[in-house]
Write a protein that holds these residues in place. Sequence first.
Motif, mmCIF file in Angstrom:
data_model
loop_
_atom_site.group_PDB
_atom_site.id
_atom_site.type_symbol
_atom_site.label_atom_id
_atom_site.label_comp_id
_atom_site.label_asym_id
_atom_site.label_seq_id
_atom_site.Cartn_x
_atom_site.Cartn_y
_atom_site.Cartn_z
ATOM 1 N N ILE A 1 7.724 0.564 -12.041
ATOM 2 C CA ILE A 1 6.366 0.020 -11.539
ATOM 3 C C ILE A 1 6.544 -0.860 -10.523
ATOM 4 C CG2 ILE A 1 4.466 -1.113 -12.472
ATOM 5 C CD1 ILE A 1 4.855 0.078 -15.205
ATOM 6 N N VAL A 2 7.450 -1.776 -10.348
ATOM 7 C CA VAL A 2 7.443 -2.690 -9.419
ATOM 8 C C VAL A 2 7.704 -2.078 -7.902
ATOM 9 C CG1 VAL A 2 8.681 -4.766 -8.538
ATOM 10 C CG2 VAL A 2 7.902 -4.518 -10.792
ATOM 11 N N LEU A 3 8.802 -1.071 -7.898
ATOM 12 C CA LEU A 3 9.276 -0.437 -6.912
ATOM 13 C C LEU A 3 8.007 0.470 -6.342
ATOM 14 C CD1 LEU A 3 12.820 0.799 -7.608
ATOM 15 C CD2 LEU A 3 11.995 -0.817 -5.748
ATOM 16 N N LEU A 4 7.492 1.163 -7.156
ATOM 17 C CA LEU A 4 6.221 2.079 -6.759
ATOM 18 C C LEU A 4 5.071 1.092 -6.106
ATOM 19 C CD1 LEU A 4 6.109 4.461 -9.570
ATOM 20 C CD2 LEU A 4 6.728 4.950 -7.225
ATOM 21 N N LEU A 5 4.798 0.148 -6.708
ATOM 22 C CA LEU A 5 3.767 -0.846 -6.068
ATOM 23 C C LEU A 5 4.344 -1.406 -4.850
ATOM 24 C CD1 LEU A 5 2.650 -2.933 -9.562
ATOM 25 C CD2 LEU A 5 1.344 -1.085 -7.997
ATOM 26 N N ALA A 6 5.538 -1.924 -4.790
ATOM 27 C CA ALA A 6 6.020 -2.365 -3.271
ATOM 28 C C ALA A 6 6.175 -1.282 -2.398
ATOM 29 C CB ALA A 6 7.328 -3.035 -3.695
ATOM 30 N N GLY A 7 6.611 -0.039 -2.704
ATOM 31 C CA GLY A 7 6.643 0.817 -1.727
ATOM 32 C C GLY A 7 5.087 1.431 -1.236
ATOM 33 N N HIS A 8 4.236 1.338 -2.038
ATOM 34 C CA HIS A 8 2.675 1.767 -1.626
ATOM 35 C C HIS A 8 2.326 0.518 -0.904
ATOM 36 C CE1 HIS A 8 3.183 4.918 -4.560
ATOM 37 N NE2 HIS A 8 2.256 5.608 -3.949
ATOM 38 N N MET A 9 2.664 -0.430 -1.245
ATOM 39 C CA MET A 9 2.113 -1.846 -0.448
ATOM 40 C C MET A 9 2.798 -1.947 0.985
ATOM 41 S SD MET A 9 1.946 -4.841 -3.191
ATOM 42 C CE MET A 9 1.731 -6.152 -2.014
ATOM 43 N N LEU A 10 3.879 -1.455 1.254
ATOM 44 C CA LEU A 10 4.599 -1.540 2.331
ATOM 45 C C LEU A 10 4.263 -0.279 3.124
ATOM 46 C CD1 LEU A 10 8.279 -2.323 1.180
ATOM 47 C CD2 LEU A 10 6.640 -3.808 2.392
#
Length: 272
Positions: A250-259
């Motif tokens: 979940i953290v990776l997906l959120l970070a990926g979409h924010m970036l």
Amino acid sequence: MAQRPYQNPQATLFNGLLNYGFLIWALTVRGLREAAGGAAMGFLKGVLMALAFCLIFYFVVTFFGLGRLTVRGDLMVFILIGAGFFFAMKFTMAAAMQAMRSSWKMAAHPHLSPVLFVYADCLGVLYNWTLAIVLIFIGNGLVTGEMALEKPLMFFPIWIITWLTGMGLGMVLGFLLTYFSWAILFKRILFKLMFFTSGKFTNANLIPGEMLPIFLWNPLFHLIDQMRDAAFINYTAQKTNMVYPTIFCIVLLLAGHMLHDYMLRRRNVMSD
């Protein structure tokens, strides 16, 4: 003054999601047809690659008598879970990285964005590797006469979390590779660390306590071990769980979409 016609927000949202899904589906089909000379060739490539690695490690484990380091059960299934999950995540990461870095020109169309290409390319990997693993599992079952998973319903949640983790990590790495030169070395080191600490050919319960922290940081180590817990009736995962890889995903997906949004805004400002 003429009034604007009333629009149902739910209908508008549904139509938007429907169009979004159609674009992803169209891009996925396009990617499968172009990859490796066509969808059939891409699927065949995935099957042969997974089968080759499974057979190589099967003969290595058998030749050196390392079966005691695995679990009691079908050795090919044990290796297939490790190799299949590792390479599915690796190729999903590679697809997401490539899409994050190279799809901006094609995303100039007003209805497209790079994240759509990320979804489409990663779905292509999921399609190919799901069919490859299922086909090898069925083929192995026909040869050995045993085709059973202790908890078959657990395969798809663990498989999807593995795929989503690869997509999220690929998006983050794609951003880093776009803006930072040191990210190339970082990516190589990370891949090697994930390879050696994934536990794909190791029984996690037999790893000594002093060495366990070397493996526990890797979400793939947890996912592979939990899948083996679901596959074998006489194996229980004692040192891993599903909470850590799920939160990590979940953290990776959120970070990926924010970036991704940051990259989109930055390119829009530079193009104005």
